[in-house]
Write a protein that holds these residues in place. Sequence first.
Motif, mmCIF file in Angstrom:
data_model
loop_
_atom_site.group_PDB
_atom_site.id
_atom_site.type_symbol
_atom_site.label_atom_id
_atom_site.label_comp_id
_atom_site.label_asym_id
_atom_site.label_seq_id
_atom_site.Cartn_x
_atom_site.Cartn_y
_atom_site.Cartn_z
ATOM 1 N N ASN A 60 -9.753 10.780 13.328
ATOM 2 C CA ASN A 60 -9.144 9.583 13.904
ATOM 3 C C ASN A 60 -9.527 8.311 13.164
ATOM 4 O OD1 ASN A 60 -7.634 10.822 15.971
ATOM 5 N ND2 ASN A 60 -9.392 10.844 17.341
ATOM 6 N N SER A 61 -10.797 8.165 12.812
ATOM 7 C CA SER A 61 -11.240 6.947 12.122
ATOM 8 C C SER A 61 -10.560 6.788 10.772
ATOM 9 C CB SER A 61 -12.754 6.959 11.930
ATOM 10 O OG SER A 61 -13.402 6.923 13.173
ATOM 11 N N ALA A 62 -10.520 7.868 10.001
ATOM 12 C CA ALA A 62 -9.900 7.799 8.674
ATOM 13 C C ALA A 62 -8.415 7.495 8.778
ATOM 14 C CB ALA A 62 -10.122 9.112 7.921
ATOM 15 N N LEU A 63 -7.733 8.107 9.742
ATOM 16 C CA LEU A 63 -6.299 7.859 9.883
ATOM 17 C C LEU A 63 -6.039 6.462 10.425
ATOM 18 C CD1 LEU A 63 -3.445 8.706 9.508
ATOM 19 C CD2 LEU A 63 -3.601 10.098 11.587
ATOM 20 N N ASN A 64 -6.857 5.970 11.326
ATOM 21 C CA ASN A 64 -6.706 4.596 11.797
ATOM 22 C C ASN A 64 -6.879 3.599 10.648
ATOM 23 O OD1 ASN A 64 -6.047 4.511 14.635
ATOM 24 N ND2 ASN A 64 -8.027 5.469 15.006
ATOM 25 N N GLU A 65 -7.843 3.846 9.772
ATOM 26 C CA GLU A 65 -8.060 2.956 8.626
ATOM 27 C C GLU A 65 -6.897 3.015 7.644
ATOM 28 O OE1 GLU A 65 -11.898 3.737 6.894
ATOM 29 O OE2 GLU A 65 -12.887 3.490 8.839
ATOM 30 N N LEU A 66 -6.413 4.218 7.341
ATOM 31 C CA LEU A 66 -5.269 4.355 6.440
ATOM 32 C C LEU A 66 -4.029 3.700 7.022
ATOM 33 C CD1 LEU A 66 -4.021 5.573 3.840
ATOM 34 C CD2 LEU A 66 -3.571 7.652 5.187
ATOM 35 N N HIS A 67 -3.782 3.913 8.297
ATOM 36 C CA HIS A 67 -2.618 3.323 8.969
ATOM 37 C C HIS A 67 -2.687 1.796 8.917
ATOM 38 C CE1 HIS A 67 0.429 2.782 12.140
ATOM 39 N NE2 HIS A 67 0.807 4.003 11.819
ATOM 40 N N ALA A 68 -3.862 1.233 9.173
ATOM 41 C CA ALA A 68 -4.031 -0.222 9.132
ATOM 42 C C ALA A 68 -3.775 -0.756 7.731
ATOM 43 C CB ALA A 68 -5.430 -0.598 9.602
ATOM 44 N N GLU A 69 -4.304 -0.078 6.718
ATOM 45 C CA GLU A 69 -4.085 -0.507 5.339
ATOM 46 C C GLU A 69 -2.601 -0.448 4.986
ATOM 47 O OE1 GLU A 69 -4.749 1.128 0.814
ATOM 48 O OE2 GLU A 69 -6.201 1.758 2.320
ATOM 49 N N GLY A 70 -1.958 0.634 5.342
ATOM 50 C CA GLY A 70 -0.560 0.829 4.966
ATOM 51 C C GLY A 70 0.420 -0.047 5.705
ATOM 52 N N PHE A 71 0.132 -0.346 6.972
ATOM 53 C CA PHE A 71 1.078 -1.101 7.780
ATOM 54 C C PHE A 71 0.625 -2.540 8.055
ATOM 55 C CE2 PHE A 71 2.172 3.327 8.645
ATOM 56 C CZ PHE A 71 3.524 3.292 8.328
ATOM 57 N N GLY A 72 -0.524 -2.919 7.484
ATOM 58 C CA GLY A 72 -0.954 -4.309 7.546
ATOM 59 C C GLY A 72 -1.335 -4.819 8.918
ATOM 60 N N HIS A 73 -2.049 -4.025 9.670
ATOM 61 C CA HIS A 73 -2.532 -4.470 10.973
ATOM 62 C C HIS A 73 -4.019 -4.149 11.086
ATOM 63 C CE1 HIS A 73 -2.617 -0.320 12.395
ATOM 64 N NE2 HIS A 73 -1.370 -0.169 11.961
#
Length: 132
Positions: free
Chosen positions: A13-26
Amino acid sequence: MTITYEWRGDVDNSALNELHAEGFGHPVGRTDWEGRLRRHSLGWVCARDGQGRLVGFVNVAWDGGAHAFVLDTVVARAARSNGVGAALIGAAAEGSRDAGCAWLHVDFEEHLRPFYFDACGFRETAAGLIAL
């Protein structure tokens, strides 16, 4: 850069939350991706670099029958422009086909048109959308 792709791979979850934030700018969220994916998805694809770091992800939702839907395609900045996104979609298509789906749908913002049509092989169709 060696990248591996895994259908229904283990999700941190942590890694995917970080990747999602980087990719979608939130900001980095606290989404329970593992729970969400297991409840609602046909499958997903995780892309990892040679050190095992998550560098790409795509979610595949479905209707329980013939239709699968691409959501949340994201690639880490450091891995972009190397075909990772197209390979994610290719693995998602293969996993969906193997599960018995006949169609893979995607919607996207206009600037992603060349990626989905040219790099991934989607074709244009008539569709509708209601912003909720």
